[in-house]
Design an enzyme around this catalytic site. Structure first.
Site, PDB file in Angstrom:
ATOM      1  N   ASP A   1      17.846  28.593  22.060  1.00 17.61           N
ATOM      2  CA  ASP A   1      16.977  27.636  22.723  1.00 17.61           C
ATOM      3  C   ASP A   1      15.640  28.346  22.919  1.00 17.61           C
ATOM      4  O   ASP A   1      15.547  29.571  22.826  1.00 17.61           O
ATOM      5  CB  ASP A   1      17.584  27.162  24.052  1.00 17.61           C
ATOM      6  CG  ASP A   1      16.917  25.871  24.530  1.00 17.61           C
ATOM      7  OD1 ASP A   1      15.860  25.497  23.968  1.00 17.61           O
ATOM      8  OD2 ASP A   1      17.437  25.231  25.463  1.00 17.61           O
TER       9      ASP A   1
HETATM   10  C1  BGC Z   1      15.036  22.688  25.433  1.00 15.05           C
HETATM   11  C2  BGC Z   1      15.693  22.338  24.125  1.00 15.05           C
HETATM   12  C3  BGC Z   1      14.634  21.908  23.139  1.00 15.05           C
HETATM   13  C4  BGC Z   1      13.608  23.006  22.998  1.00 15.05           C
HETATM   14  C5  BGC Z   1      12.511  22.695  22.002  1.00 15.05           C
HETATM   15  C6  BGC Z   1      13.873  23.642  25.285  1.00 15.05           C
HETATM   16  O1  BGC Z   1      13.135  23.739  26.471  1.00 15.05           O
HETATM   17  O2  BGC Z   1      15.997  23.211  26.310  1.00 15.05           O
HETATM   18  O3  BGC Z   1      16.640  21.324  24.306  1.00 15.05           O
HETATM   19  O4  BGC Z   1      15.206  21.569  21.908  1.00 15.05           O
HETATM   20  O5  BGC Z   1      13.008  23.236  24.267  1.00 15.05           O
HETATM   21  O6  BGC Z   1      11.647  21.759  22.491  1.00 15.05           O
END
Ligand code: BGC
Length: 789
Positions: A285
């Site tokens: 993530d």
């Molecule tokens: C989130 C993810 C997301 C990623 C990209 C993160 O803050 O937890 O779910 O895919 O950002 O935007």
């Protein structure tokens, strides 16, 4: 250049560009024409390092540590996307684009200053609504519509679906997730993955695993026993992988039993790949975890969005032999194997013109299928044609189509409730439109600015419509409709006051409206425009009907009107329980957790001041209905519950004898016994013998939704149950075992409304799967057991 990481990154970029130039004429392996292994062999160490670290995300205020390595090379391929990987042109490796998220594609709606061309995407209903449809074919259809937008806007991988369990109603991202039950999570995820990927683009199932809160999300240590981990928190992912092949998995932010998930070899390699056979690549993530080298070793192949610091760490680790280059080779190989399948690699000429019209129709249909009718006293719904409707509630005039953060979508429009009702032939009274709109915009303007642009501002208080106006409306209209709205999103969990519980003004408004309308012999319908569970028990007796519309996406008004007008018979059922009160939630004492003494080594102050924190899943496997039904805690609306405008009759349940492997069929015939066409969600629960292990009262093991049945029409449903469905995880044996003994099979219209039961016996234990003893907590956990009932 003061930042040494950036300096190194610039050098790497120089090496990449120059090597590309010099290699033009050489006979170097090319991705696609040479085997992937050959391409990896031909890569320099610097190229490999640059491949496993995304190209970065850069915005003002980002600390040097978090800045991306190669700003500008690819980050603007599709503006508003979440990240890209590097292109290495001398080897024929293109950059690929990754973008959110679960309720539709998230990219920037406009590019630069040019507002003449737009790049809107369809805001589909939230995942929790989709799960409430209990219709995997529908979810596949939604996935394929989303995939069309992903492909036509030039994106390669959608960062969705998300399937973390609804452990607690206050989870800030529950709206992005499906259910409190792993079977539903797994089935919905597989359907969504198969739908999106049918378009030739990829998915990333996330967040792996046990990411059930937002509070201190970058540091929190989830302390959880092996059995709940296997049976509840990993199970959805495992089931999803049995029925689909997502291109990628996204590891989560949290730690499990002391180590970041992105740094756990046992999770990402032993379980995910060796036990479950996952063949794609794993990405972190965004900015997740803390040790880039440990992530590589764990099998977390791509670090997103990518920082120069990570590149430096990996390069140095290979150079000083603390990271075997073979590990890196394998990470790169997995990445390239997926890159080969992408539209970017295939040089797909995307149109920037997805089928927004057609997809809006799918969004509308899906939204109506997943709304849940919670109460309908005196059959107030559907409303008679042309009924005059008084419409109250801030959310009526400012509908919440979906949650915030990466799960948000930039849609072109939202159909308002009033427009939807009018379109459906009802007559909403519009006299409150102006006062509501004025109030809402004034209140919004007064809100304090949030610390960061991605944080959700505090909600505005409900407009307290004066009593004399309510009285006039009660006189002039046939029925009242009141919308209660809620929103939440990344970085924060929900609150109890004024969120889980209605605010004092909301309660007062509901009472005033009910008193005034009931005094005139008129009914009150409440619409719950929410992304998660709220308290209903204290106020539901005062109103006549409650429709849980969830956050229904951009076609909100039309989809709600489809249900309230009777064009569509409601068929959604709860995939997550509505308890009587928050204190009844089994994780209430352990949510979100507690902060720990001392500074946190991983604090990322730019985002949020995460502190060292931990949470213990003391409720064990008893989460959601597994808890309520086993411990006889009465919910307000149980798991699987939902009303219809018509009735269904269930025929006898027939079971075939289990074969050698413990597999059998359960058959039941369902008939529309009412006056209107409708669909029924049929649920199959199993109670397993608890010879050597505590077992829940019942667990969902299969479900199906009938076709649209006309009054009098029947449908025969057959469920195949395998030993795998009968098995529980026995931590002492590290195995899934279906114990010998009697199994009760129950067919229900909900987890409480059981229509038919039958039983069968397994003559001997069936060891379904032997697995590795991994992911253990450091100390034993004092988990909830039925003995403590
Ligand atoms: C989130 C993810 C997301 C990623 C990209 C993160 O803050 O937890 O779910 O895919 O950002 O935007």
């Amino acid at each position: 250049m003061k930042n040494p990481n950036l300096k190194l990154a610039t050098c790497l970029l120089f090496v990449l560009v120059t090597s590309s130039l010099f290699a033009q004429n050489k006979n170097v392996p090319q991705l696609g024409s040479s085997p992937v292994k050959e391409v990896v062999k031909a890569m320099t160490l610097e190229e490999k390092v640059s491949m496993v670290v995304g190209t970065g995300m850069n915005f003002p205020g980002l600390s040097p540590d978090m800045q991306g390595p190669v700003v500008g090379q690819t980050e603007n391929k599709v503006p508003g996307s979440a990240g890209t990987t590097i292109a290495i042109s001398r080897l024929g490796i293109p950059s690929i684009v990754l973008a959110d998220g679960p309720a539709g594609l998230r990219i920037a709606p406009y590019r630069g200053k040019d507002s003449s061309v737009s790049y809107f995407c369809t805001a589909f209903p939230i995942a929790t609504l989709l799960a409430s449809s209990w219709d995997v074919d529908l979810v596949k259809k939604v996935g394929s519509a989303m995939g069309n937008e992903v492909k036509e806007y030039g994106v390669d991988i959608l960062l969705a679906p998300a399937l973390n369990n609804h452990r607690n109603p206050l989870g800030g991202r529950n709206f992005e997730y499906y259910s409190e039950d792993p079977l539903i999570n797994g089935k919905m995820t597989a359907a969504m993955v198969n739908g999106v990927q049918s378009q030739g683009v990829g998915t990333s199932i996330k967040h792996f695993a046990a990411n059930n809160h937002e509070w201190n999300r970058n540091t929190i240590n989830v302390i959880v026993g092996q059995r709940p981990l296997r049976e509840i928190y990993l199970r959805g992912f495992q089931l999803a992988l049995k029925e689909s092949k997502p291109w990628t998995v996204m590891s989560s932010y949290n730690k499990i039993n002391g180590t970041y998930t992105s740094e756990r070899h046992d999770l990402l390699t032993t379980v995910l790949r060796d036990e479950w056979g996952f063949k794609g690549f794993v990405m972190t993530d965004w900015f997740g975890g803390s040790d880039a080298v440990a992530q590589m070793k764990a099998g977390n192949d791509l670090l997103m969005p990518g920082t120069a610091k990570q590149q430096k760490a990996i390069l140095e680790a290979v150079q000083n032999h603390t990271l075997d280059e073979k590990v890196l080779d394998q990470n790169v190989e997995r990445l390239l194997t997926i890159v080969l399948q992408t539209p970017s690699f295939k040089k797909y000429k995307y149109s920037n013109k997805p089928d927004l019209r057609g997809n809006a129709q799918i969004a509308r249909m899906a939204a109506a299928e997943g709304m849940v009718l919670l109460k309908n006293e005196g059959a107030v719904l559907p409303l008679p044609h042309a009924a005059k409707v008084a419409v109250f509630g801030n959310a009526t005039y400012d509908m919440v189509t979906g949650g915030t953060g990466s799960g948000d979508v930039n849609e072109a429009y939202t159909v308002s409730l009033i427009d939807g009702l009018k379109e459906a032939g009802l007559s909403p009274d519009e006299s409150l439109s102006m006062p509501y709109h004025t109030y809402i915009s004034e209140q919004k303007a007064k809100r304090p600015k949030t610390r960061n642009f991605f944080l959700l501002p505090p909600p505005i208080e409900e407009y307290n419509v004066p009593a004399d106006i309510i009285a006039k409306m009660a006189e002039a209209t046939d029925v009242a409709m009141v919308t209660i709205g809620r929103n939440s999103g990344e970085f924060a969990d929900r609150k109890l006051e004024n969120d889980y519980y209605l605010s004092a003004i909301e309660k007062e408004l509901l009472k005033n409206i009910s008193d005034a309308f009931h005094a005139k012999g008129k009914k009150v319908v409440v619409l719950l425009n929410v992304g998660g569970v709220i308290e209903v028990a204290s106020w539901r007796d005062g109103v006549d009907a409650i429709l849980l519309t969830w956050q229904p996406g951009q076609e909100a008004g039309n989809a709600i009107a489809d249900i309230v007008s009777g064009k569509v018979t409601p068929s959604g059922k709860l995939a997550t329980t509505f308890p009587m009160d928050y204190k009844d939630v089994s994780s209430a004492q352990n949510f979100p957790g507690k902060t720990l003494e001392g500074p946190d080594p991983n604090n990322r102050s730019f985002f949020i001041n995460d502190k060292a924190a931990e949470v213990v899943y003391e409720e064990g496997i008893y989460t959601g209905y597994r808890y309520y039904n086993t411990f006889n805690v009465k919910p307000a609306y149980e798991f699987g519950y939902g009303l219809s405008y018509t009735d269904f009759k269930y025929g006898d349940l027939q079971l075939s004898a289990p074969d050698q492997k413990g597999q059998f069929n359960a058959t039941v015939t369902v008939t529309d016994n009412g006056k209107l066409p409708g669909k029924e969600v049929v649920q199959l629960y199993i109670t397993a013998p608890s010879k050597s292990l505590d077992k829940p009262a019942a667990e969902l093991k299969a479900f199906a939704k009938t076709a649209l049945l006309k009054p009098g029409q029947s449908q025969k449903l057959t469920f195949t149950i395998r030993a795998d469905d009968l098995a529980s995880f026995h931590p002492n044996a590290s195995a899934w075992i279906a114990e010998a003994g009697n199994y009760k099979v129950a067919i229900g219209a909900s987890s409480k409304d059981i229509k038919q039961t039958a039983s069968l016996a397994l003559s001997k234990d069936v060891v379904v799967e032997k697995v590795h003893k991994v992911l253990e907590p450091e100390k034993p956990i004092n988990e909830l057991k039925t003995a403590s009932k």
